[in-house]
Write a protein that holds these residues in place. Structure first.
Motif: not given
Length: 447
Positions: A417-423
């Motif tokens: 999932i793009k955008g890092g851990k939060r995303c």
């Protein structure tokens, strides 16, 4: 078989299990040993008593326990209903007034016409009745022996500790200040006591040299094998791991600039509001088993708490859990004995919400069995299902350890999932809640 289900224990897991069984139209015989007898950790006669913190932790969906709470809320959890009805301000966390919380659940359970409450200690399990055992981490000795025999005698244990609660009126507000870390939530949710390097040094040395309380008689046989669960470690044990451990843990000062300087302190002690009125605050991350006298002496070295009075001192107690992987199914049913379910911390889930989650799953499935219907299996794409899977499967080649809700146990996506851990975590939550709404919304209604 009798058409009613027996539930033993009215803690978070037992109360949730009893409620879900009754909601599905199945009569419940609920056994609770209070007020006749209490465990060493309990102080009131109400159901679902919170013996440690008053916080149910994060409310945000990009946090695993926040997701678990939302899953339970959408499916009609009694524990979640009570928590939101008795909520007190705590920033992005869900905290409750513990007395109102217990009272709410007790009244709901006792007024339910399908639930019969028996005030009695149970030390054996009926062979021909569907039963949910939710006797908690301090299960009485006779029942613990029964459980041990049923599960092959492979019983494990660890120690748990609770933090002290401070009288707000005795806090020196010329030293302490209100603020939430990074400005999240209401600033009055948290009190902060900043320390200079010199103040921290004095406090640290007093803490690591303070006298710990003697273990109670029922714990003496475990003195040589003291295992502390990482998520609820006594502050003095944490401090013993190194001088800066607290400064990078519960006393981390970042995000809490001191109003008079605008800069972070050397270390900061946070206190979280314990009740709606703001008269009580608990010391965040300061679970302890120091003697009461030492707690008073050492914690009064914290700037702002020099004259603090304590509504409750920290306590330490033993938690007992079974070696669940390979023994329990992902409905929390004992594989070797059909119709016998376990729920709560004794299964190896750790935390209030996680205990309620196990009670929810065990209760739903005990009711389904009584109704002659197929079991309800929550998929690993949901946090409630991932936790049940971890408990029932775990790592059979390693020592089983209790587990909080986390995204590390949930089924991963096939692609990154793009955008890092939060995303990624937000995507986990979106996927999970879509599954709950699509496949399990009927659990909120009687069959």
């Amino acid at each position: 078989m009798d058409n009613s289900v027996i539930v033993i224990g009215a803690g978070l897991a037992g109360a949730e299990a009893a409620w879900q069984i009754a909601k599905l139209g199945v009569p419940v015989e609920l056994y609770e040993m209070k007020p006749i007898k209490r465990s060493p950790a309990h102080h009131s006669d109400g159901f679902a008593e919170l013996v440690c913190s008053n916080s149910l932790r994060s409310n945000q969906l990009n946090n695993a326990v926040g997701l678990l709470k939302e899953e339970l809320r959408r499916m009609g959890s009694l524990i979640m209903e009570a928590a939101y009805a008795t909520e007190v301000p705590a920033g992005s966390a869900l905290a409750v007034n513990r007395d109102e919380f217990s009272k709410y659940i007790t009244e709901r359970i006792r007024s339910n016409p399908l639930i019969t409450v028996h005030e009695a200690e149970v030390d054996s399990i009926c062979e021909d009745r569907i039963t949910v055992v939710a006797t908690g981490p301090l299960t009485s000795e006779p029942m613990a022996k029964t459980v041990s025999e049923l599960t092959g005698g492979d019983e494990l244990h660890f120690f748990d500790a609770a933090a002290p609660i401070v009288d707000f009126s005795t806090v020196d507000m010329s030293r302490a200040f209100f603020a939430s870390r990074y400005g999240k939530g209401d600033p009055e949710d948290y009190l902060n006591c900043p320390m200079t390097a010199e103040e921290y040094d004095i406090f640290y040395n007093a803490l690591i040299n303070a006298e710990v309380a003697a273990l109670k008689a029922f714990d003496k046989e475990l003195q040589e094998d003291l295992t502390v669960f990482e998520g609820c470690m006594p502050v003095e044990v944490m401090a013993s791991r190194g001088y800066d451990t607290l400064r990078f843990g519960p006393m981390k000062p970042v995000g809490l600039p001191v109003p008079s300087t605008g800069e972070d302190a050397y270390a900061t002690v946070q206190l979280r509001r314990e009740n709606r009125e703001g008269t009580m605050y608990n010391i965040v991350g300061f679970q302890t088993h120091l003697t009461f006298g030492e707690q008073k002496r050492v914690f009064r070295l914290i700037p702002g708490l020099e004259n603090a009075e304590f509504f409750r001192y920290g306590v330490m107690h033993r938690n007992t859990y079974i070696n669940s992987p390979g023994i329990l199914s992902d409905t929390y049913e004992l594989k070797s004995r059909r119709g016998l379910f376990f729920a709560g911390q004794m299964t190896g889930v750790e935390g209030y919400v996680e205990s309620a989650s196990s009670g929810f799953v065990a209760g739903i499935n005990a009711a389904m069995m009584a109704l002659g219907k197929d079991p309800v299996i929550f998929p690993r794409e949901t946090e409630i299902g991932a936790l049940a899977y971890y408990v029932s499967h775990g790592n059979l080649s390693a020592r089983f350890q209790p587990m909080n809700a986390n995204f590390g146990i949930i089924s991963p996506f096939d692609k990154k999932i793009k955008g890092g851990k939060r995303c990624r975590n937000e995507a986990y939550a979106e996927r999970s809640l879509a599954i709950i709404d699509r496949d399990f919304s009927t659990l909120n209604k009687p069959i």
